[in-house]
Design a protein around this motif. Structure first.
Motif, PDB file in Angstrom:
ATOM      1  N   THR A  49     -19.329  -1.358  12.529  1.00 57.18           N
ATOM      2  CA  THR A  49     -18.451  -1.616  11.383  1.00 57.18           C
ATOM      3  C   THR A  49     -18.415  -3.116  11.094  1.00 57.18           C
ATOM      4  O   THR A  49     -18.326  -3.932  12.019  1.00 57.18           O
ATOM      5  CB  THR A  49     -17.004  -1.171  11.724  1.00 57.18           C
ATOM      6  OG1 THR A  49     -17.076   0.031  12.479  1.00 57.18           O
ATOM      7  CG2 THR A  49     -16.185  -0.962  10.478  1.00 57.18           C
ATOM      8  N   GLU A  50     -18.448  -3.459   9.812  1.00 58.41           N
ATOM      9  CA  GLU A  50     -18.278  -4.864   9.429  1.00 58.41           C
ATOM     10  C   GLU A  50     -16.859  -5.297   9.800  1.00 58.41           C
ATOM     11  O   GLU A  50     -15.917  -4.503   9.677  1.00 58.41           O
ATOM     12  CB  GLU A  50     -18.484  -5.017   7.918  1.00 58.41           C
ATOM     13  CG  GLU A  50     -19.909  -4.783   7.457  1.00 58.41           C
ATOM     14  CD  GLU A  50     -20.874  -5.817   8.003  1.00 58.41           C
ATOM     15  OE1 GLU A  50     -20.475  -6.990   8.139  1.00 58.41           O
ATOM     16  OE2 GLU A  50     -22.017  -5.451   8.323  1.00 58.41           O
ATOM     17  N   PHE A  54     -14.807  -7.159   8.265  1.00 58.62           N
ATOM     18  CA  PHE A  54     -13.862  -7.112   7.144  1.00 58.62           C
ATOM     19  C   PHE A  54     -14.443  -6.295   6.002  1.00 58.62           C
ATOM     20  O   PHE A  54     -15.655  -6.106   5.896  1.00 58.62           O
ATOM     21  CB  PHE A  54     -13.469  -8.514   6.664  1.00 58.62           C
ATOM     22  CG  PHE A  54     -14.581  -9.301   6.018  1.00 58.62           C
ATOM     23  CD1 PHE A  54     -14.786  -9.249   4.645  1.00 58.62           C
ATOM     24  CD2 PHE A  54     -15.418 -10.094   6.783  1.00 58.62           C
ATOM     25  CE1 PHE A  54     -15.812  -9.973   4.054  1.00 58.62           C
ATOM     26  CE2 PHE A  54     -16.453 -10.837   6.194  1.00 58.62           C
ATOM     27  CZ  PHE A  54     -16.639 -10.775   4.825  1.00 58.62           C
ATOM     28  N   THR A  55     -13.527  -5.788   5.162  1.00 57.54           N
ATOM     29  CA  THR A  55     -13.886  -4.936   4.032  1.00 57.54           C
ATOM     30  C   THR A  55     -13.265  -5.539   2.785  1.00 57.54           C
ATOM     31  O   THR A  55     -12.234  -6.205   2.867  1.00 57.54           O
ATOM     32  CB  THR A  55     -13.324  -3.508   4.270  1.00 57.54           C
ATOM     33  OG1 THR A  55     -13.737  -3.074   5.556  1.00 57.54           O
ATOM     34  CG2 THR A  55     -13.810  -2.524   3.227  1.00 57.54           C
ATOM     35  N   ARG A  71     -11.916  -5.004  -1.290  1.00 57.21           N
ATOM     36  CA  ARG A  71     -11.552  -4.090  -2.368  1.00 57.21           C
ATOM     37  C   ARG A  71     -10.819  -4.869  -3.449  1.00 57.21           C
ATOM     38  O   ARG A  71     -10.358  -5.993  -3.209  1.00 57.21           O
ATOM     39  CB  ARG A  71     -10.696  -2.929  -1.859  1.00 57.21           C
ATOM     40  CG  ARG A  71      -9.314  -3.277  -1.375  1.00 57.21           C
ATOM     41  CD  ARG A  71      -8.573  -1.987  -0.982  1.00 57.21           C
ATOM     42  NE  ARG A  71      -7.349  -2.245  -0.274  1.00 57.21           N
ATOM     43  CZ  ARG A  71      -6.149  -2.379  -0.841  1.00 57.21           C
ATOM     44  NH1 ARG A  71      -6.030  -2.324  -2.154  1.00 57.21           N
ATOM     45  NH2 ARG A  71      -5.068  -2.587  -0.105  1.00 57.21           N
ATOM     46  N   TYR A 127      -9.894  -7.481   3.877  1.00 61.78           N
ATOM     47  CA  TYR A 127      -8.947  -7.085   4.933  1.00 61.78           C
ATOM     48  C   TYR A 127      -9.705  -6.700   6.197  1.00 61.78           C
ATOM     49  O   TYR A 127     -10.887  -6.327   6.159  1.00 61.78           O
ATOM     50  CB  TYR A 127      -8.048  -5.938   4.457  1.00 61.78           C
ATOM     51  CG  TYR A 127      -8.765  -4.663   4.079  1.00 61.78           C
ATOM     52  CD1 TYR A 127      -9.305  -4.496   2.808  1.00 61.78           C
ATOM     53  CD2 TYR A 127      -8.916  -3.622   4.994  1.00 61.78           C
ATOM     54  CE1 TYR A 127      -9.966  -3.331   2.454  1.00 61.78           C
ATOM     55  CE2 TYR A 127      -9.573  -2.452   4.645  1.00 61.78           C
ATOM     56  CZ  TYR A 127     -10.097  -2.312   3.372  1.00 61.78           C
ATOM     57  OH  TYR A 127     -10.757  -1.161   3.031  1.00 61.78           O
ATOM     58  N   ASP A 128      -8.985  -6.790   7.314  1.00 64.47           N
ATOM     59  CA  ASP A 128      -9.551  -6.454   8.622  1.00 64.47           C
ATOM     60  C   ASP A 128      -9.914  -4.969   8.637  1.00 64.47           C
ATOM     61  O   ASP A 128      -9.038  -4.119   8.399  1.00 64.47           O
ATOM     62  CB  ASP A 128      -8.510  -6.784   9.706  1.00 64.47           C
ATOM     63  CG  ASP A 128      -9.067  -6.621  11.107  1.00 64.47           C
ATOM     64  OD1 ASP A 128      -9.581  -5.520  11.415  1.00 64.47           O
ATOM     65  OD2 ASP A 128      -8.975  -7.575  11.889  1.00 64.47           O
ATOM     66  N   SER A 129     -11.181  -4.666   8.906  1.00 66.37           N
ATOM     67  CA  SER A 129     -11.639  -3.274   8.820  1.00 66.37           C
ATOM     68  C   SER A 129     -10.919  -2.369   9.813  1.00 66.37           C
ATOM     69  O   SER A 129     -10.784  -1.175   9.569  1.00 66.37           O
ATOM     70  CB  SER A 129     -13.145  -3.199   9.061  1.00 66.37           C
ATOM     71  OG  SER A 129     -13.825  -3.992   8.144  1.00 66.37           O
ATOM     72  N   GLU A 130     -10.458  -2.928  10.926  1.00 68.18           N
ATOM     73  CA  GLU A 130      -9.782  -2.078  11.925  1.00 68.18           C
ATOM     74  C   GLU A 130      -8.289  -1.984  11.684  1.00 68.18           C
ATOM     75  O   GLU A 130      -7.723  -0.906  11.612  1.00 68.18           O
ATOM     76  CB  GLU A 130     -10.035  -2.635  13.337  1.00 68.18           C
ATOM     77  CG  GLU A 130     -11.410  -2.250  13.833  1.00 68.18           C
ATOM     78  CD  GLU A 130     -11.624  -2.612  15.295  1.00 68.18           C
ATOM     79  OE1 GLU A 130     -10.655  -3.066  15.955  1.00 68.18           O
ATOM     80  OE2 GLU A 130     -12.757  -2.443  15.745  1.00 68.18           O
TER      81      GLU A 130
END
Ligand code: COA
Length: 167
Positions: free
Chosen positions: A2-3, A5-6, A8, A59-62
């Motif tokens: 997983t990256e 950060f994501t 949107r 935002y933090d992906s986790e």
């Protein structure tokens, strides 16, 4: 994998969270963000997604924690300046060091502006001493076109540069 950060785009209902996040930024960086906390209180920003404006969130992906924001907005007030859009309110926080959030936000803003018909250039302003932001903007092709001394006071008088990217 997983990256870390994501990204949107924000919508109108995210405005309260956005203004709270930005408030932290302006308090932490009074010398590079020219908005003050009381400016935000007096006139909170909108985060509606439309044909003239988009606000991007990283935002933090986790955990989902907010890590960075930027807004891109087309000039609306003057017919003769409709070919210009602005990058506004770029702010990244680093609770843990994740690289290239700012670059990803800036690229999202540039890509968005490119989607707008007849928008030919993207402008922004940056405090002249903000070496990190200046390096980021120049590395994405922005060029300095003016300098204003005493552009804002925090209360130290700060020089601001205006930069532009031809789209
Ligand atoms: C400026 C800011 C947006 C950069 O975001 P970031 O996520 O930390 O930066 P990135 O990891 O995406 O780095 C991208 C590039 O920026 C430049 N950069 C970032 N941090 C830097 C530093 N400490 N010193 C010098 N250059 C730096 C580099 O060119 C870097 O690319 P490179 O590592 O390949 O050389 C961020 O530090 C920030 O929000 N600062 C406080 C608020 C602010 O000043 N906003 C800008 C208002 S105009």
């Amino acid at each position: 994998m997983t990256e870390p950060f994501t990204m949107r785009t924000l919508a109108a209902h995210n405005a309260a969270d956005y203004n709270q996040f930005l408030r932290q930024g302006v308090l932490a960086h009074p010398d590079t963000l020219r908005i003050s906390a009381s400016d935000i209180e007096r006139a909170p920003f909108k985060t509606d997604y439309g044909i003239e404006r988009s606000t991007f969130l990283a935002y933090d992906s986790e955990s989902g924690a907010w890590l960075g924001v930027v807004t891109v907005e087309r000039e609306a007030g003057r017919e003769k300046r409709r070919h210009i859009a602005w990058v506004l309110r770029m702010y990244v926080t680093h609770p843990i060091r994740i690289q290239y959030i700012g670059r990803a936000l800036l690229r999202a803003a540039i890509a968005r502006a490119r989607e707008w018909n007849e928008v030919a250039k993207l402008n922004l302003t940056v405090a002249a001493h903000n070496a990190a932001a200046l390096a980021l903007y120049r590395s994405e092709g922005f060029q300095i076109f003016s300098e204003e001394t005493d552009a804002f006071r925090d209360p130290t008088p700060r020089t601001e540069l205006s930069l532009s990217l031809r789209l």
